[in-house]
Design a protein around this motif. Sequence first.
Motif, PDB file in Angstrom:
ATOM      1  N   GLN A  48       9.333   0.116  -1.185  1.00  0.00           N
ATOM      2  CA  GLN A  48       7.879   0.024  -1.066  1.00  0.00           C
ATOM      3  C   GLN A  48       7.285   1.366  -0.628  1.00  0.00           C
ATOM      4  O   GLN A  48       6.267   1.802  -1.152  1.00  0.00           O
ATOM      5  CB  GLN A  48       7.491  -1.089  -0.081  1.00  0.00           C
ATOM      6  N   LYS A  96      -2.234  -3.255   0.935  1.00  0.00           N
ATOM      7  CA  LYS A  96      -2.646  -4.477   1.630  1.00  0.00           C
ATOM      8  C   LYS A  96      -1.789  -4.645   2.887  1.00  0.00           C
ATOM      9  O   LYS A  96      -2.201  -5.304   3.838  1.00  0.00           O
ATOM     10  CB  LYS A  96      -2.518  -5.697   0.717  1.00  0.00           C
ATOM     11  N   SER A  97      -0.620  -4.040   2.853  1.00  0.00           N
ATOM     12  CA  SER A  97       0.245  -4.020   4.032  1.00  0.00           C
ATOM     13  C   SER A  97      -0.268  -2.941   4.981  1.00  0.00           C
ATOM     14  O   SER A  97      -0.366  -1.775   4.615  1.00  0.00           O
ATOM     15  CB  SER A  97       1.691  -3.687   3.628  1.00  0.00           C
ATOM     16  N   ARG A  98      -0.597  -3.326   6.193  1.00  0.00           N
ATOM     17  CA  ARG A  98      -1.104  -2.368   7.193  1.00  0.00           C
ATOM     18  C   ARG A  98      -0.064  -1.282   7.466  1.00  0.00           C
ATOM     19  O   ARG A  98      -0.409  -0.113   7.649  1.00  0.00           O
ATOM     20  CB  ARG A  98      -1.451  -3.125   8.479  1.00  0.00           C
ATOM     21  N   THR A  99       1.202  -1.664   7.488  1.00  0.00           N
ATOM     22  CA  THR A  99       2.274  -0.699   7.740  1.00  0.00           C
ATOM     23  C   THR A  99       2.341   0.335   6.627  1.00  0.00           C
ATOM     24  O   THR A  99       2.463   1.534   6.891  1.00  0.00           O
ATOM     25  CB  THR A  99       3.629  -1.428   7.870  1.00  0.00           C
ATOM     26  N   LEU A 100       2.233  -0.114   5.381  1.00  0.00           N
ATOM     27  CA  LEU A 100       2.255   0.832   4.261  1.00  0.00           C
ATOM     28  C   LEU A 100       0.976   1.667   4.224  1.00  0.00           C
ATOM     29  O   LEU A 100       1.018   2.846   3.849  1.00  0.00           O
ATOM     30  CB  LEU A 100       2.468   0.101   2.936  1.00  0.00           C
ATOM     31  N   TYR A 101      -0.151   1.101   4.633  1.00  0.00           N
ATOM     32  CA  TYR A 101      -1.390   1.870   4.705  1.00  0.00           C
ATOM     33  C   TYR A 101      -1.245   3.003   5.720  1.00  0.00           C
ATOM     34  O   TYR A 101      -1.624   4.141   5.463  1.00  0.00           O
ATOM     35  CB  TYR A 101      -2.574   0.964   5.068  1.00  0.00           C
TER      36      TYR A 101
END
Length: 148
Positions: A48, A96-101
Amino acid sequence: MNNDVSDLYEQDYYLWLQETYQTLEKKEINRLDFPHLMEEILSLGNEQRRKVSSYLRQLLIHLLLYQYWESERRLCGKGWQNEIDNFRFELELLLKSRTLYNYFLQEIEEIYVKARKQAIKKSELPPEIFPERCPFTAENLLDSEFLP
């Protein structure tokens, strides 16, 4: 850990996935191949992050080409716009994933350096035309209406 299931991972990965899913579905925890399952979960997370990096790099390249390769914009601008839209769409899904953002925000400058090099190579324009630091904000990058 069941050795048969562990061996299956090396012999037939797809079948291992199916067997692991069925084992989880049945909640037969003692039959799980934990070492390989943990490896796969980590791998999914890393994949990801790689996708975020890849889409961000491609988005930056196309924004740079669009903004600075003026002699080609008339011929290639529409295609670059389509690519910019596609990369933004893919990023939007991942982010949409805060961690990926947060990962995206953290990586912009580092990935920009790579994108800049690729834009210079592709356009064969003098390097000084392209800013040393990313000229786009995170908001610019994700704004579907923004074109430089």
